[in-house]
Design an enzyme around this catalytic site. Sequence first.
Site, PDB file in Angstrom:
ATOM      1  N   ARG A  39      50.788  37.221  29.860  1.00 48.57           N
ATOM      2  CA  ARG A  39      50.142  38.536  29.881  1.00 48.57           C
ATOM      3  C   ARG A  39      51.148  39.675  29.974  1.00 48.57           C
ATOM      4  O   ARG A  39      50.910  40.709  30.575  1.00 48.57           O
ATOM      5  CB  ARG A  39      49.128  38.638  31.028  1.00 48.57           C
ATOM      6  CG  ARG A  39      48.027  37.611  30.945  1.00 48.57           C
ATOM      7  CD  ARG A  39      47.171  37.768  29.686  1.00 48.57           C
ATOM      8  NE  ARG A  39      46.176  36.698  29.647  1.00 48.57           N
ATOM      9  CZ  ARG A  39      46.369  35.515  29.018  1.00 48.57           C
ATOM     10  NH1 ARG A  39      47.513  35.286  28.369  1.00 48.57           N
ATOM     11  NH2 ARG A  39      45.442  34.597  29.038  1.00 48.57           N
TER      12      ARG A  39
ATOM     13  N   GLU B 193      45.594  42.433  35.995  1.00 50.70           N
ATOM     14  CA  GLU B 193      45.821  42.210  34.571  1.00 50.70           C
ATOM     15  C   GLU B 193      45.451  43.458  33.784  1.00 50.70           C
ATOM     16  O   GLU B 193      46.060  43.759  32.761  1.00 50.70           O
ATOM     17  CB  GLU B 193      45.011  41.019  34.064  1.00 50.70           C
ATOM     18  CG  GLU B 193      45.177  40.767  32.579  1.00 50.70           C
ATOM     19  CD  GLU B 193      44.537  39.478  32.113  1.00 50.70           C
ATOM     20  OE1 GLU B 193      44.045  39.443  30.963  1.00 50.70           O
ATOM     21  OE2 GLU B 193      44.532  38.496  32.877  1.00 50.70           O
TER      22      GLU B 193
ATOM     23  N   SER C  12      39.123  39.869  32.371  1.00 51.45           N
ATOM     24  CA  SER C  12      39.788  39.396  33.583  1.00 51.45           C
ATOM     25  C   SER C  12      40.501  40.546  34.279  1.00 51.45           C
ATOM     26  O   SER C  12      41.279  41.270  33.661  1.00 51.45           O
ATOM     27  CB  SER C  12      40.791  38.295  33.251  1.00 51.45           C
ATOM     28  OG  SER C  12      40.125  37.143  32.772  1.00 51.45           O
TER      29      SER C  12
END
Length: 303
Positions: A175, A295, A225
């Site tokens: 990520r 995130e 998320s």
Amino acid sequence: MVDSVIDKFGRRVEQRVLTKEPLSSYTSFRIGGPAEYFYTPCGEEDLICALRAAKAFKMPTTVIGNGTNVLVSDRGIEGLVVRLMETSLQPVIEKGLVLARAPMPLSSLLDFAMSQDLSGLEYLVSIPGTVGGAIYMNAGSFSQAISTHLAYVEVLDPNLEYVVKKHEDVDFDYRYSEFQQSGAIILGAAFDLEAGDGATIRSTAARIRSEKHAKQSWEHPNAGSIFTNPPTTYAGKLIEEAGCKSLQVGQAQVSAKHANFIVNLGGATAFDVVRLMDIVVQRVYARFNVRLSPEIRLLGDFS
């Protein structure tokens, strides 16, 4: 000030420079205050024109795609917000590579790859957003990431110079891409995909889509998320076991379906979401001695 900014953009794009534009309309969370200036360019020439104007005014610039992985402050964002989103764009194949522009919906890239019986991107199914946003976040699922099949990426560097960077010259991690820190703006990318059996590719994509829809929250606005997964476990598992499922602050709620999703029940504010995130982080840390990291991108002033 408004007129002078528009003059710098050029009168041909005057009608597309918006002031005090509510950003809640451009985020999947349906949350966010106004952009001081808001602009959706039509092509890369327009984009460069806008960025040069902002630079001439020493104006801070924030680039977003489809707004699916961001939380915008209730106070909005100062300076220029540029939205790179063009639903009409389609990929092409050139010299064995699939070429895609950054504002293209990620779904268009996936649909094209599957129509050509090309494998490698199936795991990105049901991830909303744009190609540029997916590369910026190194989006993925099922232990795969979009960078895996990336051949090269085209960017504007902080000096607004055009640069092509090969995959091996870009820092990617879970990520993470170097573009989150470098200030470079992604223009497009090339993907090296593998020829495969079309029926198998489509079957795999359908299975992944079904699994995601069964587990994830789609009933209310959200940003996907909220936290990255720790190295050896899943954020959602820790959040659930810490007793945070359905926890609510204002109109923001930890999803009862997927604990790593926070949903907007209607009228939630960015403050609600950030406060709820803080509570989740504290409870997970108290229970497991693991500190979760966001995130999603937090944009604007949260002080």
